[in-house]
Design a protein around this motif. Structure first.
Motif, PDB file in Angstrom:
ATOM      1  N   LEU A   1       0.959  -1.054  -0.079  1.00 28.71           N
ATOM      2  CA  LEU A   1      -0.207  -0.031   0.142  1.00 28.71           C
ATOM      3  C   LEU A   1       0.862   1.492  -0.043  1.00 28.71           C
ATOM      4  CD1 LEU A   1      -2.888  -0.921   2.360  1.00 28.71           C
ATOM      5  CD2 LEU A   1      -3.058  -0.121   0.274  1.00 28.71           C
TER       6      LEU A   1
ATOM      7  N   ARG B   1       2.347   2.176  -3.472  1.00 26.63           N
ATOM      8  CA  ARG B   1       1.169   2.874  -4.315  1.00 26.63           C
ATOM      9  C   ARG B   1       0.707   4.207  -3.720  1.00 26.63           C
ATOM     10  NH1 ARG B   1       1.055  -2.668  -4.419  1.00 26.63           N
ATOM     11  NH2 ARG B   1       0.778  -3.739  -6.276  1.00 26.63           N
ATOM     12  N   ASN B   2       0.500   4.245  -2.424  1.00 21.03           N
ATOM     13  CA  ASN B   2       0.214   5.554  -1.999  1.00 21.03           C
ATOM     14  C   ASN B   2       0.777   5.919  -0.814  1.00 21.03           C
ATOM     15  OD1 ASN B   2      -1.586   7.621  -1.813  1.00 21.03           O
ATOM     16  ND2 ASN B   2      -3.411   6.577  -0.579  1.00 21.03           N
TER      17      ASN B   2
ATOM     18  N   ALA C   1     -11.451   9.626   2.195  1.00 22.57           N
ATOM     19  CA  ALA C   1     -10.857   9.311   0.765  1.00 22.57           C
ATOM     20  C   ALA C   1     -10.434   7.844   0.895  1.00 22.57           C
ATOM     21  CB  ALA C   1      -9.890  10.245   0.580  1.00 22.57           C
ATOM     22  N   PHE C   2      -9.953   7.336   1.941  1.00 26.27           N
ATOM     23  CA  PHE C   2      -9.138   6.228   2.127  1.00 26.27           C
ATOM     24  C   PHE C   2     -10.356   4.938   2.197  1.00 26.27           C
ATOM     25  CE2 PHE C   2      -7.098   2.801   4.542  1.00 26.27           C
ATOM     26  CZ  PHE C   2      -6.100   2.531   3.579  1.00 26.27           C
TER      27      PHE C   2
ATOM     28  N   SER D   1     -13.361   5.315   0.885  1.00 26.39           N
ATOM     29  CA  SER D   1     -13.964   5.424  -0.397  1.00 26.39           C
ATOM     30  C   SER D   1     -13.332   4.231  -1.274  1.00 26.39           C
ATOM     31  CB  SER D   1     -14.304   6.515  -1.106  1.00 26.39           C
ATOM     32  OG  SER D   1     -12.844   6.872  -1.617  1.00 26.39           O
ATOM     33  N   LEU D   2     -12.373   3.792  -1.094  1.00 25.77           N
ATOM     34  CA  LEU D   2     -11.678   2.636  -1.975  1.00 25.77           C
ATOM     35  C   LEU D   2     -12.404   1.366  -1.728  1.00 25.77           C
ATOM     36  CD1 LEU D   2      -8.137   3.528  -1.624  1.00 25.77           C
ATOM     37  CD2 LEU D   2      -9.461   4.023  -3.519  1.00 25.77           C
ATOM     38  N   LEU D   3     -13.334   1.113  -0.642  1.00 25.83           N
ATOM     39  CA  LEU D   3     -14.001  -0.012  -0.224  1.00 25.83           C
ATOM     40  C   LEU D   3     -15.468   0.123  -0.532  1.00 25.83           C
ATOM     41  CD1 LEU D   3     -12.215  -0.735   3.460  1.00 25.83           C
ATOM     42  CD2 LEU D   3     -11.534  -1.713   0.872  1.00 25.83           C
ATOM     43  N   ASP D   4     -16.186  -1.052  -0.686  1.00 28.26           N
ATOM     44  CA  ASP D   4     -17.791  -1.035  -0.785  1.00 28.26           C
ATOM     45  C   ASP D   4     -18.100  -0.897   0.491  1.00 28.26           C
ATOM     46  OD1 ASP D   4     -18.237  -3.833   0.172  1.00 28.26           O
ATOM     47  OD2 ASP D   4     -18.028  -4.303  -1.954  1.00 28.26           O
TER      48      ASP D   4
ATOM     49  N   ARG E   1     -16.368  -1.888   4.304  1.00 32.01           N
ATOM     50  CA  ARG E   1     -16.172  -0.885   5.387  1.00 32.01           C
ATOM     51  C   ARG E   1     -16.753  -1.360   6.693  1.00 32.01           C
ATOM     52  NH1 ARG E   1     -17.634   2.728   1.181  1.00 32.01           N
ATOM     53  NH2 ARG E   1     -19.548   2.824   1.949  1.00 32.01           N
TER      54      ARG E   1
END
Length: 156
Positions: free
Chosen positions: A21, A24-25, A123-124, A126-129, A133
């Motif tokens: 992770l 990548r970010n 923001a973090f 939001s990468l998950l459904d 979450r």
């Protein structure tokens, strides 16, 4: 009996995933952007964040939460006082105890810190459904409960 080998493997896998992770970010502290704009060091900003979240804290408790020694927190609070973010007061029942609280400037900064942290987490996440979450929150809730429980010795 706990499977230490399996636990070691899981810890290794988690470390590898966090490393991936980070490649990548940036996994920098979500408050890092505020550090630069406010001219505060990370420990100063974390002190303001804790005081804003929980109100006045003793010097010892603040040091523990920020992850520094009591000697170090003295210097941090000195600078926060000098810049008008915090103030000290002796405990009325035990004069040896010193509490730190935020000034109006410190409270305004703590509000900014809180807002920035929420934006970064949104923001973090939001990468998950939604289901992912929910599962993530359940895992963290379980960790918090277990860390708060009395320590159980490992089975031999």
């Amino acid at each position: 009996m706990r499977n230490i080998s399996g636990l070691d493997d899981t810890a290794y896998q988690l470390m590898e995933l966090l490393t991936a992770l980070g490649r990548r970010n940036s996994l920098r502290d979500p408050l890092a952007l505020l550090v630069e704009s406010l001219g505060l060091t990370p420990p100063q900003l974390h002190s303001v964040a804790w005081l804003g979240r929980d109100g006045p804290l003793s010097m010892g408790e603040l040091a523990r939460r920020v992850g520094v020694t009591e000697k170090t927190i003295t210097g941090i609070v000195d600078r926060l006082e000098r810049e008008g973010y915090a103030q000290r007061a002796r405990d009325s029942s035990d004069r040896r105890v010193v509490h730190v609280s935020l000034t109006p400037r410190g409270k305004e900064t703590a509000d900014r810190v809180h807002t920035q942290a929420l934006e970064s987490l949104r923001a973090f996440l939001s990468l998950l459904d939604g289901k992912e979450r929910t599962a993530l929150l359940r895992v963290f809730e379980k960790l918090v409960r277990r860390l708060a429980a009395p320590v159980q010795p490992l089975d031999p």
